[in-house]
Motif scaffolding. Structure first.
Motif, PDB file in Angstrom:
ATOM      1  N   ARG A 116      70.944  45.727   9.474  1.00  8.02           N
ATOM      2  CA  ARG A 116      71.814  46.730   8.841  1.00  8.02           C
ATOM      3  C   ARG A 116      72.049  47.923   9.764  1.00  8.02           C
ATOM      4  O   ARG A 116      71.325  48.147  10.733  1.00  8.02           O
ATOM      5  N   ASP A 117      73.037  48.720   9.405  1.00  6.13           N
ATOM      6  CA  ASP A 117      73.361  49.931  10.169  1.00  6.13           C
ATOM      7  C   ASP A 117      72.192  50.899  10.253  1.00  6.13           C
ATOM      8  O   ASP A 117      72.043  51.617  11.237  1.00  6.13           O
ATOM      9  N   ASP A 118      71.336  50.922   9.211  1.00 11.10           N
ATOM     10  CA  ASP A 118      70.203  51.853   9.202  1.00 11.10           C
ATOM     11  C   ASP A 118      68.925  51.248   9.782  1.00 11.10           C
ATOM     12  O   ASP A 118      67.860  51.844   9.693  1.00 11.10           O
ATOM     13  N   ASP A 119      69.018  50.082  10.424  1.00 12.09           N
ATOM     14  CA  ASP A 119      67.843  49.475  11.050  1.00 12.09           C
ATOM     15  C   ASP A 119      67.326  50.395  12.154  1.00 12.09           C
ATOM     16  O   ASP A 119      68.129  50.948  12.924  1.00 12.09           O
ATOM     17  N   PRO A 120      66.010  50.616  12.237  1.00 10.96           N
ATOM     18  CA  PRO A 120      65.467  51.513  13.273  1.00 10.96           C
ATOM     19  C   PRO A 120      65.868  51.126  14.696  1.00 10.96           C
ATOM     20  O   PRO A 120      65.979  51.982  15.569  1.00 10.96           O
ATOM     21  N   GLY A 121      66.101  49.847  14.943  1.00 12.54           N
ATOM     22  CA  GLY A 121      66.513  49.400  16.272  1.00 12.54           C
ATOM     23  C   GLY A 121      68.020  49.370  16.453  1.00 12.54           C
ATOM     24  O   GLY A 121      68.518  48.983  17.499  1.00 12.54           O
ATOM     25  N   GLY A 122      68.747  49.753  15.409  1.00 16.44           N
ATOM     26  CA  GLY A 122      70.202  49.723  15.452  1.00 16.44           C
ATOM     27  C   GLY A 122      70.739  48.450  14.819  1.00 16.44           C
ATOM     28  O   GLY A 122      70.018  47.462  14.665  1.00 16.44           O
ATOM     29  N   VAL A 165      59.647  48.796  26.984  1.00 15.44           N
ATOM     30  CA  VAL A 165      60.057  48.911  25.581  1.00 15.44           C
ATOM     31  C   VAL A 165      59.126  49.872  24.848  1.00 15.44           C
ATOM     32  O   VAL A 165      57.908  49.690  24.839  1.00 15.44           O
ATOM     33  N   ARG A 166      59.703  50.924  24.236  1.00 15.78           N
ATOM     34  CA  ARG A 166      58.945  51.917  23.477  1.00 15.78           C
ATOM     35  C   ARG A 166      59.675  52.226  22.191  1.00 15.78           C
ATOM     36  O   ARG A 166      60.853  52.536  22.248  1.00 15.78           O
ATOM     37  N   PRO A 167      59.102  52.203  21.051  1.00 21.92           N
ATOM     38  CA  PRO A 167      57.782  51.625  20.826  1.00 21.92           C
ATOM     39  C   PRO A 167      57.881  50.111  20.859  1.00 21.92           C
ATOM     40  O   PRO A 167      58.947  49.546  20.626  1.00 21.92           O
ATOM     41  N   TYR A 168      56.795  49.467  21.176  1.00 22.21           N
ATOM     42  CA  TYR A 168      56.752  48.010  21.235  1.00 22.21           C
ATOM     43  C   TYR A 168      56.109  47.488  19.955  1.00 22.21           C
ATOM     44  O   TYR A 168      55.063  47.978  19.544  1.00 22.21           O
ATOM     45  N   HIS A 169      56.746  46.517  19.329  1.00 26.62           N
ATOM     46  CA  HIS A 169      56.234  45.951  18.084  1.00 26.62           C
ATOM     47  C   HIS A 169      55.867  44.490  18.309  1.00 26.62           C
ATOM     48  O   HIS A 169      56.719  43.699  18.710  1.00 26.62           O
ATOM     49  N   PRO A 170      54.618  44.132  18.053  1.00 27.21           N
ATOM     50  CA  PRO A 170      54.232  42.730  18.176  1.00 27.21           C
ATOM     51  C   PRO A 170      55.109  41.845  17.293  1.00 27.21           C
ATOM     52  O   PRO A 170      55.616  42.279  16.263  1.00 27.21           O
ATOM     53  N   THR A 189      55.633  49.767  13.129  1.00 29.13           N
ATOM     54  CA  THR A 189      54.539  50.649  12.708  1.00 29.13           C
ATOM     55  C   THR A 189      54.830  51.311  11.366  1.00 29.13           C
ATOM     56  O   THR A 189      53.906  51.677  10.650  1.00 29.13           O
ATOM     57  N   ASP A 190      56.108  51.440  10.992  1.00 26.79           N
ATOM     58  CA  ASP A 190      56.440  52.024   9.684  1.00 26.79           C
ATOM     59  C   ASP A 190      56.428  50.987   8.567  1.00 26.79           C
ATOM     60  O   ASP A 190      56.723  51.304   7.423  1.00 26.79           O
TER      61      ASP A 190
END
Length: 151
Positions: A129-135, A64-69, A96-97
Motif C-alpha cells: 500500500r501507499d502507506d507501507d513503511p518501505g513505500g 540496508v537500514r533498517p534491515y528486517h530479517p 521492528t514495528d
C-alpha cells in the motif's frame, strides 16, 4: 514457452535447504558461509541495478537500514533442459514495528561440485500500500514471466 518439469524429491530437498540457508546466512551476516548459498558468479537483480558476486551482495545487504530479517516459503521448482532448476518463492519480513511486508524471489540454481547454489536471483516486493513503511509497490512477477525462457 518452457515446459514445466518436476524436480526429483532428493534434488528438491537439497534446493530447499539452500533457500532456507540463504535467509540464515544473509540475516545473520554469516558471510563466511555465503559460498554454501551462492555460486561465485551469482547475479542478484537484473539490468543496471544487478549486483554480481558475493562481495557485491554483501555490500548491498550491509547498506540496508533498517534491515528486517525475512522468511522464505511456498517454493515451487521446475527443472530446465540445461540441468539448472528454477525456484519461485514467496518471502515475508517482519519489521521492528510489527508490520509485515511480502514479496517474491525467482531463482536459477545450478549444481556445482559442492551442491546446488543460487546463480541468479531477482526479487519483487509484491503488492504494498501507499502507506507501507518501505513505500508502495506492485507485484511484478506472473506465471507468464515464470514460463518465459528469457526472463
Amino acid at each position: 514457452m518452457t515446459s514445466e518439469v518436476r524436480v526429483p524429491a532428493d534434488v528438491a530437498a537439497e534446493i530447499l535447504d539452500v533457500l532456507a540457508r540463504y535467509a540464515q546466512v544473509i540475516d545473520n551476516r554469516d558471510w563466511d558461509d555465503a559460498h554454501t548459498v551462492f555460486t561465485d558468479d551469482v547475479v542478484f537483480g537484473a539490468g543496471s541495478s544487478a549486483s554480481t558476486g558475493i562481495s557485491e551482495i554483501r555490500r548491498m545487504v550491509e547498506s540496508v537500514r533498517p534491515y528486517h530479517p525475512h522468511h522464505t516459503c511456498n517454493t515451487i521448482l521446475t527443472a530446465l533442459r540445461d540441468g539448472s532448476v528454477r525456484a519461485w518463492s514467496k518471502f515475508f519480513i517482519v519489521r521492528t514495528d510489527g508490520s509485515v511486508g511480502s514479496g517474491d524471489y525467482q531463482d536459477t540454481l545450478r549444481r556445482t561440485d559442492d551442491g546446488w547454489r543460487i546463480a541468479h536471483r531477482v526479487a519483487s516486493r509484491g503488492n504494498r500500500r501507499d502507506d507501507d513503511p518501505g513505500g508502495p509497490s506492485t507485484r511484478t512477477f506472473s506465471f507468464d514471466g515464470w514460463r518465459s525462457p528469457d526472463r
